[in-house]
Scaffold this active site. Structure first.
Site, PDB file in Angstrom:
ATOM      1  N   TYR A 297      22.081 -49.301  -2.910  1.00 50.96           N
ATOM      2  CA  TYR A 297      21.772 -48.163  -1.972  1.00 50.96           C
ATOM      3  C   TYR A 297      20.462 -47.597  -2.427  1.00 50.96           C
ATOM      4  O   TYR A 297      20.428 -47.115  -3.725  1.00 50.96           O
ATOM      5  CB  TYR A 297      22.961 -47.283  -2.134  1.00 50.96           C
ATOM      6  CG  TYR A 297      22.965 -46.205  -0.933  1.00 50.96           C
ATOM      7  CD1 TYR A 297      23.926 -46.506  -0.124  1.00 50.96           C
ATOM      8  CD2 TYR A 297      22.327 -45.022  -1.194  1.00 50.96           C
ATOM      9  CE1 TYR A 297      23.890 -45.478   1.079  1.00 50.96           C
ATOM     10  CE2 TYR A 297      22.327 -44.214  -0.335  1.00 50.96           C
ATOM     11  CZ  TYR A 297      23.157 -44.388   0.923  1.00 50.96           C
ATOM     12  OH  TYR A 297      23.255 -43.350   2.002  1.00 50.96           O
ATOM     13  N   TYR A 341      17.734 -46.011   7.584  1.00 51.21           N
ATOM     14  CA  TYR A 341      18.802 -45.095   6.894  1.00 51.21           C
ATOM     15  C   TYR A 341      20.071 -45.441   7.573  1.00 51.21           C
ATOM     16  O   TYR A 341      20.144 -44.247   8.312  1.00 51.21           O
ATOM     17  CB  TYR A 341      18.194 -44.155   6.273  1.00 51.21           C
ATOM     18  CG  TYR A 341      18.850 -43.029   6.015  1.00 51.21           C
ATOM     19  CD1 TYR A 341      19.500 -43.335   4.398  1.00 51.21           C
ATOM     20  CD2 TYR A 341      19.350 -41.690   6.503  1.00 51.21           C
ATOM     21  CE1 TYR A 341      20.250 -42.681   4.036  1.00 51.21           C
ATOM     22  CE2 TYR A 341      20.141 -40.960   5.809  1.00 51.21           C
ATOM     23  CZ  TYR A 341      20.677 -40.969   4.554  1.00 51.21           C
ATOM     24  OH  TYR A 341      21.616 -40.310   3.931  1.00 51.21           O
TER      25      TYR A 341
END
Length: 388
Positions: A297, A341
């Site tokens: 991430y 995102y």
């Protein structure tokens, strides 16, 4: 106190479908429509229909609840529905929830999804605005008067300490940005397709909150991503090779807050990631050297370095050199820095593509992929593997 033994979830469920909308800065449609598009695409990919679905999982901070999405997508009765908190930290936990339901026989086909207009609508990067009072918000309220108003400012505190502790410069963070954009440049689905960057361009990008520059921060995206989870047995009868869930874990560390855990013993690591790492390694029986691809991430570059260290790929302070040396194929879709995102859900989809052998940046023979969710918050992770 966290578990000290392997759990029994590994190998009992698999991801069998992935689907997404296009990734943009202005979708021009509602978040519900984005969610439904992604769900339908994932079901088509899995060779299943709305009538096969009996479970739905999504995030909190979502304007399209499970029941509403199910109705709009033509899905009928549900025996399981769930939401996971803490923003991007929920990404892998949605799959864990689905796998638990499938393994327990509560549901047979569960769809996980995330959809938002995060650029044209509510922008998470704008920080705290019109937040309702809450117990967890008290920690943020303690820091806001000092000027810590946005996610970048919250991460910058830990990032500055990391550089100081290990005698590094912000160029260390640039290594992550360059790798992500290199992969995005070869990914037609990525927002930054055809647009790699250099370390010099990273260093020339403007400051957001020192020591974070613009190219250390993920983009803001409109779009949706969905995943389909079912039993390992049923997965073998579907069109694509299954991505078997070898291990799944959630983790919160001691003195955990939501992005502002400044009162721990140190700021140079991510204890929540360590909790996840221990359980993933225990349950999967794997170690860092066994992992073929890492999908970590990357909302902010410093936390990618800290994750590599917490998961044991390298020693504390050595992650920048590890990335520069290509120690692990990393974020082969371009990550949130380069592709989109979507609170990490697009990273899980990339892990599935790697195991299928269909990634645009395919790692030859990829059979074991580590995926992580948002850090700085209570988080989650997965080890996905090829069948057999």
């Amino acid at each position: 106190m966290t578990l000290h033994r392997a759990d029994t979830l590994g190998g009992r469920a698999a991801v069998v479908g992935i689907g997404a909308t296009e990734f943009s800065k202005d979708s021009g449609r509602s978040e519900l429509k984005l969610a439904v598009e992604a769900v339908r695409a994932a079901l088509d990919d899995a060779g299943l229909g709305p009538g096969d679905v009996d479970g739905m999982v999504t995030f909190t901070m979502d304007t399209s609840p499970e029941i509403t999405v199910a109705q709009a997508a033509g899905i009928g009765e549900l025996s399981f529905f769930s939401r996971v908190h803490y923003g991007g930290g929920a990404a892998c936990a949605t799959v864990q929830q689905a796998a638990l339901a499938v393994a327990a026989g509560i549901a047979e086909v569960v769809v996980c999804y995330r959809a938002f207009n995060e650029r044209s609508g509510r922008r998470f990067g704008a920080g705290v605005q019109r937040r309702e009072p809450s117990a967890e918000g008290a920690a943020l309220g303690w820091n806001l008067p000092a000027g810590l108003l946005t996610p970048a400012s919250w991460v910058a505190m830990a990032a500055q300490r990391y550089l100081y502790a290990y005698g590094l410069t912000p160029e260390a963070f640039g290594q992550v940005a360059v790798v992500g954009r290199r992969h995005a440049a070869r990914n037609p689905a990525a927002y930054f397709y055809g647009k790699p960057i250099t370390l010099a361009e990273h260093a020339a990008s403007r400051w957001i909150v020192e020591p974070l520059r613009l190219l250390d921060c993920c983009q803001e995206t409109d779009g949706g991503q969905a995943l389909v989870v079912t039993t390992a047995e049923r997965a073998r009868d579907l069109p694509h090779p299954p991505a078997v869930i070898r291990a799944a874990a959630q983790g919160a560390g001691r003195a955990q807050e939501q992005m502002t855990s400044y009162y721990r013993d140190g700021l140079t690591g991510l204890p929540e990631s360590a909790v996840v790492a221990r359980q993933l390694w225990r349950t999967s029986g794997l170690r860092p050297a066994d992992i073929d691809v890492g999908i970590l991430y990357d909302h902010f570059t410093p936390f990618v370095l800290m994750q590599l260290e917490e998961f044991g790929f390298c020693a504390p302070g050595e992650a920048a050199d590890f990335v520069a040396a290509g120690g692990l194929p990393l974020n082969t879709h371009g990550g949130q820095l380069g592709e989109a995102y979507l609170h990490g859900m697009n990273g899980i989809a990339e892990a599935v593509r790697q195991l299928r052998g269909t990634s645009v940046n395919q790692v030859p023979g990829a059979a074991r992929v580590l995926v992580t969710a948002g850090t700085g918050v209570p988080t989650s992770g997965l080890v996905l593997g090829a069948d057999g």
